[in-house]
Motif scaffolding. Structure first.
Motif, short mmCIF file in Angstrom:
data_model
loop_
_atom_site.label_atom_id
_atom_site.label_comp_id
_atom_site.label_asym_id
_atom_site.label_seq_id
_atom_site.Cartn_x
_atom_site.Cartn_y
_atom_site.Cartn_z
N VAL A 45 0.59 -1.59 -0.18
CA VAL A 45 -0.38 0.46 -0.02
C VAL A 45 0.61 1.18 0.02
O VAL A 45 0.49 2.37 -0.20
CB VAL A 45 -1.18 -0.01 0.87
CG1 VAL A 45 -2.15 -1.28 1.12
CG2 VAL A 45 -0.28 -0.37 2.57
N GLY A 47 4.50 1.89 -1.49
CA GLY A 47 5.09 1.74 -2.47
C GLY A 47 6.84 1.97 -2.33
O GLY A 47 7.55 2.37 -3.00
N MET A 71 -0.32 -0.27 -7.90
CA MET A 71 0.72 0.85 -6.57
C MET A 71 2.31 1.33 -7.91
O MET A 71 2.26 2.41 -7.55
CB MET A 71 1.47 0.01 -5.48
CG MET A 71 2.17 0.19 -4.54
SD MET A 71 1.20 1.97 -3.86
CE MET A 71 -0.37 1.40 -3.40
#
Length: 106
Positions: A45, A47, A71
């Motif tokens: 969630v 990166g 993402m």
């Protein structure tokens, strides 16, 4: 053991050893690799564990999931071979893998 090399934006290199079956992000964090922030702890969630994998190593990696691709659309300055290292489980075939740390993660 699998030998991995992390290449920083200034071209300095850190070589580490890891076991087959280990998560690449967890290995990088455990070895204090600068630039692997892993803010979400590998939950896909944030990166902040993205790396650039040279083209010659792409065939050795698992295929990207739709979630990983989504993402990667959000990371600053994604490159054609950007991957999230939280999504890579190391295998013996990954021995010698080089991973470039993007400048934007620092």
């Amino acid at each position: 053991m699998i030998t991995l090399t992390f290449v920083q934006p200034d071209d300095s290199r850190t070589q580490i050893q890891a076991s087959s079956g280990a998560n690449l992000m967890e290995v990088a964090v455990a070895h204090g690799i600068d630039g692997i922030l892993a803010d979400c702890g590998g939950n896909l969630v944030c990166g902040t564990c993205h790396v650039v994998v040279p083209e010659r190593f792409q065939a050795l990696l698992p295929e990207q999931s739709d979630m990983e691709r989504d993402m990667l659309d959000c990371v600053p300055f994604p490159q054609p071979y950007t991957r999230l290292c939280c999504q890579i489980t190391l295998e013996a075939a990954h021995d010698g893998l080089e991973l470039q740390i993007p400048l934007v993660q620092r």
